[in-house]
Design a protein around this motif. Structure first.
Motif, short mmCIF file in Angstrom:
data_model
loop_
_atom_site.label_atom_id
_atom_site.label_comp_id
_atom_site.label_asym_id
_atom_site.label_seq_id
_atom_site.Cartn_x
_atom_site.Cartn_y
_atom_site.Cartn_z
N PRO A 112 0.81 -1.23 0.00
CA PRO A 112 0.00 0.00 0.00
C PRO A 112 0.84 1.28 0.00
O PRO A 112 0.48 2.26 -0.64
N ARG A 113 1.96 1.27 0.70
CA ARG A 113 2.80 2.47 0.74
C ARG A 113 3.35 2.80 -0.65
O ARG A 113 3.42 3.96 -1.04
N LEU A 114 3.71 1.78 -1.42
CA LEU A 114 4.20 1.98 -2.79
C LEU A 114 3.08 2.55 -3.66
O LEU A 114 3.30 3.46 -4.46
N LYS A 115 1.87 2.02 -3.50
CA LYS A 115 0.73 2.54 -4.25
C LYS A 115 0.47 4.01 -3.89
O LYS A 115 0.20 4.83 -4.76
N GLU A 116 0.58 4.32 -2.61
CA GLU A 116 0.36 5.70 -2.16
C GLU A 116 1.38 6.63 -2.81
O GLU A 116 1.03 7.72 -3.27
N TRP A 117 2.63 6.21 -2.89
CA TRP A 117 3.65 7.03 -3.54
C TRP A 117 3.38 7.16 -5.04
O TRP A 117 3.61 8.22 -5.63
N ALA A 118 2.91 6.10 -5.65
CA ALA A 118 2.57 6.16 -7.08
C ALA A 118 1.45 7.17 -7.31
O ALA A 118 1.53 8.01 -8.23
N TYR A 119 0.42 7.11 -6.49
CA TYR A 119 -0.67 8.08 -6.61
C TYR A 119 -0.15 9.50 -6.40
O TYR A 119 -0.55 10.43 -7.11
N ALA A 120 0.72 9.69 -5.41
CA ALA A 120 1.28 11.02 -5.16
C ALA A 120 2.08 11.52 -6.36
O ALA A 120 1.96 12.68 -6.77
#
Length: 131
Positions: free
Chosen positions: A72-80
């Motif tokens: 999830p943290r990687l996805k959050e960074w991708a969205y950012a």
């Protein structure tokens, strides 16, 4: 159909559409060199290194969003990263007083990003993930 199932289906539809758009722009920026270089120059960006870096970042971000096992943290960074990219694109078009039609692709992609991110956060909340 249960709400979470509807949400999951909506999430994947919007996310796949968003990722297709980002993949197409990365393809264009990497492989349609003369036109992409001209577009970057017109917007005031360097034509080579930044264009390549941005394109590869989009590809990595797309993979992060489409691989279900990605943390999830990687996805959050991708969205950012995608949010920064989309906001920067809109600002670049505004700064050169671009024609109204130039805002349509970035705006549509921003709407897809918004729905993808919001539905992803809701799914994460339903799963009880507080990461």
């Amino acid at each position: 159909m249960k709400t979470s199932k509807r949400l999951t289906v909506a999430f994947w539809i919007v996310t796949v559409l968003f990722c297709l758009e980002m993949s197409f722009t990365a393809y264009y920026e990497l492989l349609v060199l003369p036109q992409a270089a001209h577009a970057f120059t017109r917007l005031g960006f360097p034509t080579d290194s930044f264009r390549v870096e941005l394109s590869w970042a989009k590809i990595v971000g797309v993979l992060a969003l489409l691989i279900p096992a990605a943390p999830p943290r990687l996805k959050e960074w991708a969205y950012a990263g995608f949010a920064i990219n989309l906001i920067s694109a809109l600002i670049a078009h505004i700064s050169i007083h671009d024609r109204t039609a130039a805002f349509i692709p970035s705006s549509i992609t921003a709407v897809l990003w918004t729905f993808s991110y919001i539905s992803w956060r809701r799914l994460e909340t339903e799963r009880g993930s507080t990461r």
